[in-house]
Design an enzyme around this catalytic site. Structure first.
Site, PDB file in Angstrom:
ATOM      1  N   PRO A 655       0.915  -1.259   0.063  1.00  0.00           N
ATOM      2  CA  PRO A 655       0.076  -0.012  -0.174  1.00  0.00           C
ATOM      3  C   PRO A 655       0.796   1.346   0.091  1.00  0.00           C
ATOM      4  O   PRO A 655       0.507   2.106  -0.551  1.00  0.00           O
ATOM      5  CB  PRO A 655      -0.943  -0.148   1.204  1.00  0.00           C
ATOM      6  CG  PRO A 655      -0.840  -1.537   1.849  1.00  0.00           C
ATOM      7  CD  PRO A 655       0.431  -2.041   1.059  1.00  0.00           C
ATOM      8  N   GLU A 728       0.170   3.070 -14.008  1.00  0.00           N
ATOM      9  CA  GLU A 728      -0.285   3.973 -14.887  1.00  0.00           C
ATOM     10  C   GLU A 728      -1.800   4.339 -14.832  1.00  0.00           C
ATOM     11  O   GLU A 728      -2.301   5.135 -15.612  1.00  0.00           O
ATOM     12  CB  GLU A 728      -0.042   3.350 -16.324  1.00  0.00           C
ATOM     13  CG  GLU A 728       1.429   3.073 -16.575  1.00  0.00           C
ATOM     14  CD  GLU A 728       1.786   2.140 -17.763  1.00  0.00           C
ATOM     15  OE1 GLU A 728       1.619   2.812 -18.847  1.00  0.00           O
ATOM     16  OE2 GLU A 728       1.899   1.085 -17.600  1.00  0.00           O
TER      17      GLU A 728
END
Lengths: 761, 338
Positions: A655, A728
């Site tokens: 995370p 992305e």
């Protein structure tokens, strides 16, 4: 392999700092550009200063006289030495089909026309300045606005020109219509680590130290260029100082450095300058878009047409064709798409972070905002109304799609409910305030990967695969996965990446690495577990326990309330470490990839299953981005004090590093809306702003509050671990959200990026 | 970068002696002085400047970096660093425009290195000047032409241009100096001379390669800013594409002497829009003796840009420049002066 893999979640998903962080901040991490070998000679490139024509004469006299100069490579002595290797987008390796130093022909500005090698970098640079070049120059065309080059129907790389229904009739009959043109500029990656290469031969064995997103591609491609067997080449890139797509395919420099090193019998190092980097590798080419939207009065889309124009070089047909994504984003029964390539006297463009989605989603998400304005509808509600769980083109379900959950979470965190929709209605003293939003999305790509994991009796593990950490956090995600499945502490896992002597892993592109490699790691760990469990079920504390229920936990083998220390379990099947090996093939891969994937992988040819080729479903990650812009009432400077993004991308392995990626992506999104543009002098098709002072990106003072929300999402269809990838995702849509916010602040719709103060005067 | 010899100056006289008797204009001379190095080294690396000898004058820093504030005015040594002057409490209080112009320039790292003397002599950011692969540049190579005239010229000047050069003077501090009628003290082979700062920079005309009135071997040793009733009500407004580390698209240095809203005296200089540090005397004349309000500020701004000439990419600059000046004037008028 049909092994059942299930993560307990002990380690995967744990918020741990980047495990290679200390190495990086202390300077101990050795990047390829840091490599200095004994007796290294230094190279400096000479680039063409015209975009089209021929070299009529090269005068090296003065350059050769510079103290310390050893060798100068030109077409005269290098012609025929570099074999032509296929362009990467056609299943090959190279960033361009133009073979370096092969002819007098000039294809583009900044083409490599010579390489000086000297005892020092300084001597090589000085001599490079003294090379005299005469050209026969021809008139060059720079691009879309230049001298109206003929658009040509595109050859089929990736895109299928998706469409459905009868969009023209539906458009004619629509209650509300949008018909608009949009454009995005050329942009360059400008990674902080420059394009650096060191080549060293030991006999007929070549080692290439080069910052790379694909060491197997580098190894195999350079071998082909030099006409030697791939086993003779090793590519090393353990750390990468930024890549963003620019270090995936082989650039023309590498073979030249290898040839120079061979000629001289000593290592040669090249560090291309920032300015040279603008044409040494690829870039994001400028695009234009024509969008037509039709909707009924309630806001339901009835027609969507998206036509794109993209620049490519004269040597290659490169395109990003983002209509694959924009055609399936919203529920619309009538869709038409088309993509055109316009060839110009430019170097070949290539992948740059979210290659297709950044420009194409700018157009669609701007148009959606225009539609919301015309409908007098909240833009979030327009997305909600047109959300779909079924791909409208192929009628396949999304494996999972949490777009609306992302909108709701981000809108709440942003305070969207307090927005007055009237343009120019929100002000803070002399600053106009605008709030805007847009959708982010990115396909879930995944490829075959091979991993070896060893577990030693002392409980330490070693994970080996030729993956890459581009600063993305790959080391950390891979270590967490191994720690999870081996049941050992994170600090006992050592990960080795970025070396082609390791088992092959896919290109670090298309945000596939975490999904591809972590699944492979899980399988390799499962291989170890299975062997230990099988042996343990025959003797010792776990005798008689079903091997299938035996797990590795906290340094023990555990099962049916019984346990055994790892050490004795390991020693049972051998004296040293036990090795697990996995050749992972994605569950969603097509039959050809299942059959040939690993063969191609070992040859350095990318074989990814992409968002729309995953069998019975389509797979994408989604997000929603909200921005606040401030525009000065008089002087019209545009600033972005606040960004909020919520993203759902399946299981998040690491995370902290995932958040960092999304944070950086949002900031890049600001750059893509307001700052970045490679400026081209159209008279001669040459770039003019080739440094970090003039090629603008935001500085720290431009970025204030950035909030990233990770929205939980479970997806058991994409792969066993349910990973989608985030690299992305975050910089998609940000440019549109900012343009939409600028409209809200000023009432001015800017359809051409970047948005500058003069657009608002 | 080409090979060069490096030496350290031990005293001012010998440095000047070493650099005198050069034929070329100072900025092209084969002997160059090195202070902060933030322009010179940059331009040497990209092959635009190619000196044979570099004389490092930093050993003289102690003597030439004093900051002196007296009732007569402000004296600044030319080797004082930008950051030292910018954060000097008396400068911040008495001459806000000076402090602000320095703070808004470059980056913190550059401000810690760059000297005041070097700052006013910093060279244009014109891309065609800074990249030697462009053959046309009258500033770099006299008589070769100007690529910017028909090329990319968004950042280029609209005031003080000629058909030979439209390169923008990039600095900020010089605008504060010229607005406040500063003088510059110059040391040379024939002794020291003090001249108005406005005479230092030269319009490009047909000799854009001659950027200043400095003779070869001359060194700026100090700046003198006379005290004035307007100095405390002063500010520097810099409008640019990003928040920091960026040159002005348009800027204004403004100093006002107000009495009950009436302008007794106004001092205005413009940056980012002109080929040299630009004093907007016409705008000052418009304001003198009038009530400063939005309308009057706009009239002054019209006067300031009456002579502007644009070249395509910078067509927006007259309007941006006018708005910048209006905003600066109104913000200066609104300042609370204690």
């Amino acid at each position: 392999m049909s092994v059942q893999i299930k993560a307990n979640g002990d380690m995967i998903g744990r918020a741990v700092p980047r495990i290679d962080g200390r190495l990086k901040v202390t300077g101990a991490a050795c990047y390829p550009s840091d490599v200095v070998l004994d007796d290294t000679a230094h190279a400096f490139l000479v680039m063409s200063t015209i975009a089209r024509g021929r070299i009529s004469a090269l005068d090296l006299t003065e350059a050769q006289a510079v103290d310390g100069v050893i060798d100068i490579l030109t077409y005269e002595n290098t012609k025929g030495k570099v074999h032509k290797v296929r362009f990467f987008a056609l299943g090959g390796y190279t960033s361009t089909s133009i073979v370096p130093l092969d002819t007098r022909k000039i294809w583009h500005d900044g083409q490599i026309i010579a390489m000086v090698v000297a005892e020092t970098f300084e001597a090589a640079r000085e001599a490079a300045y003294m090379i005299r070049v005469d050209y026969m120059e021809r008139r060059a065309v720079s691009g879309l606005d230049g001298r109206k080059p003929q658009p040509r129907a595109a050859a089929g790389f990736l895109s299928s020109e998706p469409g459905v229904g009868d969009p023209e009739t539906a458009y004619q009959e629509a209650d509300v219509k949008i018909d608009a043109y949009y454009s995005t500029p050329a942009q360059h990656h400008n990674a902080i680590e420059l394009y650096a290469t060191t080549c060293a031969w030991s006999g007929d064995q070549l080692t290439v130290y080069e910052s790379s997103q694909y060491v197997y591609g580098l190894k195999n491609g350079v071998a082909k260029q030099l006409g030697i067997r791939p086993e003779r080449v090793r590519a090393v890139s353990p750390f990468v100082g930024g890549a963003f797509g620019s270090k995936a395919a082989i650039t023309p420099r590498t073979a030249l450095v290898a040839i120079a090193a061979k000629r001289l019998g000593r290592p040669v190092k090249l560090v291309a300058t920032r300015q040279q980097g603008f044409t040494v590798s690829s870039y994001r080419a400028e695009t234009q878009h024509h969008i037509k939207l039709g909707a009924d009065r309630s806001g339901r889309l009835t027609s969507l047409s998206h036509e794109g124009w993209e620049i490519s070089s004269r040597a290659d047909d490169y395109k990003v064709a983002g209509t694959d994504t924009t055609s399936l984003l919203y529920a619309c029964p009538n869709v038409a798409t088309h993509v055109n390539i316009v060839h110009a006297d430019r170097s070949t463009p290539g992948f740059m972070r979210s290659p297709a989605e950044v420009p194409y989603m700018f157009a669609l998400e701007s148009a959606m905002d225009e539609l919301a304005v015309k409908l007098r509808m909240d833009p979030v509600e327009l997305r909600r109304l047109n959300d779909t769980q079924i791909d409208p083109i192929n009628q396949k379900p999304f494996s999972s799609r949490s777009l609306i959950a992302c909108y709701d979470r981000a809108a709440a965190a942003f305070g969207w409910a307090k927005r007055n929709p009237e343009p120019g209605s929100m002000q803070d003293r002399d600053w106009l305030i605008g709030w805007g939003c847009a959708t982010a999305c990115y396909p879930t790509n995944i490829g075959p990967a091979e991993v070896r994991v060893t577990l030693a009796p002392n409980g330490k593990a070693r994970v080996r695969t030729a993956g890459h950490d581009l600063g993305t956090g790959a080391y950390t995600a891979i270590a967490l996965t191994a720690a999870e499945f081996l049941g050992i502490p994170l600090e006992d896992v050592n990960v080795e990446l970025g070396d082609s002597s390791l088992p092959p892993a896919p290109v670090a592109g298309g945000s596939n690495a975490t999904a591809s490699i972590c699944n492979a790691v899980a399988h390799a760990c499962e291989d170890i577990r299975e062997r230990l469990a099988r042996a343990a079920s025959h003797e010792g504390a776990l005798r008689g326990v079903d091997p299938a229920v035996i797990r590795l936990r906290e340094g023990m083998l555990v099962g049916a309330d019984k346990s055994e220390p790892l050490k004795s379990a390991l020693l049972r099947i051998g004296f040293g470490p036990v090795e697990g090996h996995a050749k992972y093939t994605p569950e969603v891969a097509s039959v050809p990839i299942k059959l040939l994937g690993h063969t191609l992988l070992s040859k350095g040819i990318p074989v990814l299953t992409v968002g729309t080729s995953a069998g019975n479903h389509v797979q994408y990650a989604f997000g929603a981005e909200f921005v606040e812009v401030r525009v000065h009432k008089r002087t019209r400077e545009i600033r972005v004090p606040r960004l909020v993004g919520a993203f759902a991308a399946g299981r998040i392995v690491s995370p902290i590093t995932a958040r960092s990626q999304l944070l950086g992506a949002l900031i890049w999104g600001v750059a893509s809306a307001l700052h970045e543009e490679t400026e081209i002098d159209e008279r001669v098709a040459r770039y003019v702003n080739k440094d970090l002072a003039d090629y603008m990106i935001p500085v720290s003072a431009d970025i204030r509050d950035v909030e990233v929300i990770l929205v939980p999402e479970e997806d058991n269809k994409v792969n066993a671990l349910g990973i989608k990838g985030v690299g992305e995702l975050g910089n998609v849509g940000t440019n549109a959200a900012i343009a939409n916010a600028v409209y809200h602040a000023t009432g001015r719709r800017i359809r051409n990026l970047p948005i500058r103060m003069e657009d608002l005067l | 970068m080409r090979p060069f010899s490096y030496e350290r100056a031990h005293d001012l006289a010998s440095a000047i002696r070493a650099a005198s008797h050069q034929a070329d204009a100072p900025l092209h001379a084969p002997i160059q002085f090195l202070a902060g190095g933030t322009t010179l080294l940059d331009l040497m690396k990209i092959d635009v400047m190619r000196p044979d000898r570099v004389i490092d004058i930093n050993p003289l820093e102690k003597t030439f970096s004093e900051i002196t504030v007296t009732p007569m005015g402000l004296r600044l040594g030319a080797l004082a660093r930008m950051s030292a002057v910018a954060h000097h409490p008396a400068v911040e209080r008495e001459y806000p425009v000076v402090s602000q112009a320095l703070k808004l320039g470059a980056s913190a790292q550059l401000r810690n290195m760059a000297s005041l003397g070097g700052n006013v002599l910093q060279r244009t950011r014109c891309s065609y000047f800074r990249d030697t692969s462009w053959h046309e540049c009258n500033k770099r190579d006299p008589g070769s032409g100007c690529a910017a005239l028909q090329g990319l010229n968004r950042k280029h000047a609209i005031l003080g241009t000629s058909e030979h050069c439209i390169a923008t003077y990039p600095g900020d501090f010089a605008q504060a100096l010229i607005a406040l009628d500063a003088a510059v003290e110059i040391a040379g082979a024939k002794g020291n001379r003090e001249v108005p700062f406005r005479t230092l920079h030269k319009l490009p005309g047909d000799t854009p390669h001659i950027e200043t009135s400095l003779a070869t071997g001359e060194i700026i040793v100090s700046f003198h800013i006379p005290a004035g009733a307007y100095a405390r009500r002063s500010l520097y407004l810099k409008v640019r594409d990003r928040e920091s580390y960026e040159f002005a698209s348009a800027s204004a240095a403004v100093a006002l002497d107000l009495a009950d809203g009436v302008v007794r005296e106004a001092r205005i200089a413009l940056g980012g829009v002109a080929t040299i540090p630009w004093r907007a005397v016409e705008a000052e004349d418009v304001l003198k003796g009038t009530m400063l309000d939005e309308v009057r500020a706009r009239v002054a701004a019209e006067a300031a840009f009456a002579g502007a000439r644009t070249f395509g990419g910078n067509d927006f600059k007259p309007e941006l420049g006018r708005r910048t000046l209006v905003r600066a004037l109104l913000e200066a008028a609104a300042l609370e002066i204690r």
